[in-house]
Structures are given as C-alpha cells and as structure tokens.
Design a protein around this motif. Sequence first.
Motif, PDB file in Angstrom:
ATOM      1  N   MET A  68       0.739  -1.175  -0.035  1.00  0.00           N
ATOM      2  CA  MET A  68      -0.017  -0.036  -0.022  1.00  0.00           C
ATOM      3  C   MET A  68       0.897   1.282   0.021  1.00  0.00           C
ATOM      4  SD  MET A  68      -3.024  -1.481  -0.201  1.00  0.00           S
ATOM      5  CE  MET A  68      -3.782   0.115  -0.031  1.00  0.00           C
ATOM      6  N   GLU A  69       2.215   1.069   0.027  1.00  0.00           N
ATOM      7  CA  GLU A  69       3.236   2.439  -0.095  1.00  0.00           C
ATOM      8  C   GLU A  69       4.046   2.007  -1.213  1.00  0.00           C
ATOM      9  OE1 GLU A  69       4.762   3.188   3.803  1.00  0.00           O
ATOM     10  OE2 GLU A  69       3.597   1.621   4.873  1.00  0.00           O
ATOM     11  N   ARG A  70       4.440   3.294  -1.489  1.00  0.00           N
ATOM     12  CA  ARG A  70       5.638   3.012  -2.414  1.00  0.00           C
ATOM     13  C   ARG A  70       6.900   3.799  -1.622  1.00  0.00           C
ATOM     14  NH1 ARG A  70       4.644   2.880  -8.088  1.00  0.00           N
ATOM     15  NH2 ARG A  70       2.400   2.759  -8.383  1.00  0.00           N
ATOM     16  N   ILE A  71       7.918   3.245  -1.994  1.00  0.00           N
ATOM     17  CA  ILE A  71       9.392   3.766  -1.486  1.00  0.00           C
ATOM     18  C   ILE A  71       9.775   5.271  -2.126  1.00  0.00           C
ATOM     19  CG2 ILE A  71      11.667   3.483  -1.131  1.00  0.00           C
ATOM     20  CD1 ILE A  71       9.930   1.248   0.218  1.00  0.00           C
ATOM     21  N   SER A  72       9.552   6.020  -1.317  1.00  0.00           N
ATOM     22  CA  SER A  72       9.870   7.584  -1.345  1.00  0.00           C
ATOM     23  C   SER A  72      10.766   8.113  -0.408  1.00  0.00           C
ATOM     24  CB  SER A  72       8.428   8.319  -1.485  1.00  0.00           C
ATOM     25  OG  SER A  72       8.033   8.466  -0.090  1.00  0.00           O
ATOM     26  N   PRO A  73      11.705   9.162  -0.800  1.00  0.00           N
ATOM     27  CA  PRO A  73      12.181   9.911   0.126  1.00  0.00           C
ATOM     28  C   PRO A  73      11.545  10.380   1.442  1.00  0.00           C
ATOM     29  CG  PRO A  73      12.463  11.107  -2.109  1.00  0.00           C
ATOM     30  CD  PRO A  73      11.108   9.877  -2.042  1.00  0.00           C
ATOM     31  N   SER A  74      10.347  10.511   1.532  1.00  0.00           N
ATOM     32  CA  SER A  74       9.719  11.063   2.481  1.00  0.00           C
ATOM     33  C   SER A  74       9.003   9.853   3.382  1.00  0.00           C
ATOM     34  CB  SER A  74       8.633  11.849   2.374  1.00  0.00           C
ATOM     35  OG  SER A  74       7.537  11.091   1.669  1.00  0.00           O
ATOM     36  N   LEU A  75       9.613   8.568   3.183  1.00  0.00           N
ATOM     37  CA  LEU A  75       8.930   7.368   4.014  1.00  0.00           C
ATOM     38  C   LEU A  75       9.447   7.391   5.254  1.00  0.00           C
ATOM     39  CD1 LEU A  75       7.600   4.725   3.632  1.00  0.00           C
ATOM     40  CD2 LEU A  75       9.627   3.730   3.027  1.00  0.00           C
ATOM     41  N   SER A  76       8.741   7.587   6.400  1.00  0.00           N
ATOM     42  CA  SER A  76       9.062   7.313   7.645  1.00  0.00           C
ATOM     43  C   SER A  76       9.968   6.353   8.385  1.00  0.00           C
ATOM     44  CB  SER A  76       7.940   7.819   8.517  1.00  0.00           C
ATOM     45  OG  SER A  76       7.375   6.624   8.661  1.00  0.00           O
ATOM     46  N   SER A  77       9.933   5.199   7.944  1.00  0.00           N
ATOM     47  CA  SER A  77      10.791   4.179   8.136  1.00  0.00           C
ATOM     48  C   SER A  77      11.790   3.681   7.423  1.00  0.00           C
ATOM     49  CB  SER A  77       9.784   2.930   8.496  1.00  0.00           C
ATOM     50  OG  SER A  77       8.894   2.610   7.186  1.00  0.00           O
ATOM     51  N   PHE A  78      12.384   4.502   6.853  1.00  0.00           N
ATOM     52  CA  PHE A  78      13.396   4.410   5.645  1.00  0.00           C
ATOM     53  C   PHE A  78      14.353   3.673   6.286  1.00  0.00           C
ATOM     54  CE2 PHE A  78      13.294   6.675   1.455  1.00  0.00           C
ATOM     55  CZ  PHE A  78      14.283   5.822   0.888  1.00  0.00           C
ATOM     56  N   ASP A  79      14.792   3.938   7.509  1.00  0.00           N
ATOM     57  CA  ASP A  79      16.111   3.250   8.082  1.00  0.00           C
ATOM     58  C   ASP A  79      15.947   1.603   8.177  1.00  0.00           C
ATOM     59  OD1 ASP A  79      13.864   3.771  10.225  1.00  0.00           O
ATOM     60  OD2 ASP A  79      15.579   3.630  11.577  1.00  0.00           O
ATOM     61  N   ARG A  80      14.521   1.122   8.507  1.00  0.00           N
ATOM     62  CA  ARG A  80      14.214  -0.156   8.861  1.00  0.00           C
ATOM     63  C   ARG A  80      14.773  -1.048   7.544  1.00  0.00           C
ATOM     64  NH1 ARG A  80       8.397  -0.085  10.524  1.00  0.00           N
ATOM     65  NH2 ARG A  80       8.516  -1.419   8.733  1.00  0.00           N
ATOM     66  N   LEU A  86       8.713   1.926  -6.210  1.00  0.00           N
ATOM     67  CA  LEU A  86       9.331   3.168  -5.929  1.00  0.00           C
ATOM     68  C   LEU A  86       8.574   4.381  -6.439  1.00  0.00           C
ATOM     69  CD1 LEU A  86      13.138   2.689  -7.154  1.00  0.00           C
ATOM     70  CD2 LEU A  86      12.069   2.700  -4.793  1.00  0.00           C
ATOM     71  N   VAL A  87       8.561   5.348  -5.870  1.00  0.00           N
ATOM     72  CA  VAL A  87       7.626   6.432  -6.203  1.00  0.00           C
ATOM     73  C   VAL A  87       7.834   6.593  -8.219  1.00  0.00           C
ATOM     74  CG1 VAL A  87       7.613   7.681  -4.178  1.00  0.00           C
ATOM     75  CG2 VAL A  87       9.445   8.242  -5.670  1.00  0.00           C
ATOM     76  N   THR A  88       7.052   7.261  -8.479  1.00  0.00           N
ATOM     77  CA  THR A  88       7.239   7.523  -9.722  1.00  0.00           C
ATOM     78  C   THR A  88       7.532   9.022 -10.607  1.00  0.00           C
ATOM     79  OG1 THR A  88       4.854   7.950 -10.087  1.00  0.00           O
ATOM     80  CG2 THR A  88       5.356   5.665 -10.405  1.00  0.00           C
TER      81      THR A  88
END
Length: 180
Positions: free
Chosen positions: A79-91, A122-124
Amino acid sequence: MAEVNEEVSRLFFEANGFLVRTNLSYFVKKPKGPGGTSDIDLLVANMAPESSIEMPFILEEEHLAGISKAIIEVKGWHMERISPSLSSFDRIAYFTRPEAIRAATDFFHASDFKNILITSALVTTKKARTKAIDTLRTMSIDHVIEFKTIIDGLFEKLDPTKSSNSEVLQTLRLVKIYRG
C-alpha cells in the motif's frame, strides 16, 4: 503476511534457477540493552552467472542472470511506495548492517554478493524517484526489484496444466486458468 511476500520472492528466484536459503539469523548488538536476533530474508546463489549483463539499480527479470550471489530484504509494503519521505526508511536497510554482512560472508564463504531490496514499488515522479534511489544507495543497497516484476515473472513461467505443492503457485495457477 510477510511470510507470503518472502515465499513469493523465494519461488521467483527458484524459478529463475537460483539456489535459495531463507531466514539466516544473526545477532545484533544494541548500544543500550542486551541486543537480539534478526535475519536476512533470502540468500540466493546463481550457479552459472553471466558477467556480461549490465546491472541497473532497478532490476527486471532479464537482469537476474547477472547476479552471482545476493542477500535480499523483502518489504512487501503493497500500500506504499518507497519515497524519500518514507518515515521508516532506516528499517529497510537492516540487512546491510555489519552483523548481517558478517553472517552472509560466513554463509557464502565470500563477500562478493549484492544487497537487494524487494519492495512494492518506488515512487514514479522523476525527482522523488532519483532522490529515493540516491538514499537507498547511501544505505548500501545495490539493487531494487519491484514486486510487479516478481509476480509477472512467476505468472509467466507458471504452467497452468501442472499442479504444485506450493499454495502460492497453486493460487497463481488457478488465477492463470480462470483469468487467462
């Protein structure tokens, strides 16, 4: 649900001729507290890699032959795309921690493996996609495979006339039979 995403990913690599090991555990030291165990979702080995294949950051099925060995983190956040604003990026990059790399190096008896992230997408938009890729690269992630590539690859290789012991493949087989 994470187990299904890992199972689908495992089947995809096996369908493409890879040997696959799942859930390699390793111990993580914590700065505060006793630490604990984590695991690498998949470790894959290609017994006949092709070194002439150019490997882009975002891999498609035709690039898999260029992989010799890899450790893989599966994040099926559909339900999510990997984007620079993803809050759990470090995980996302836990599998690139020194403890994980040591465990994978011990497993492969080598350190010449790739770090691959499997994720929904990823985001488009070009600017956000470039920034997300740059961030993933700084986290020691070598490649990304989007889940659509995995599902399409399995679906394409699946023979609808052959039954399977895998619930995932059997489900895809039924979809292929009734949806064409």
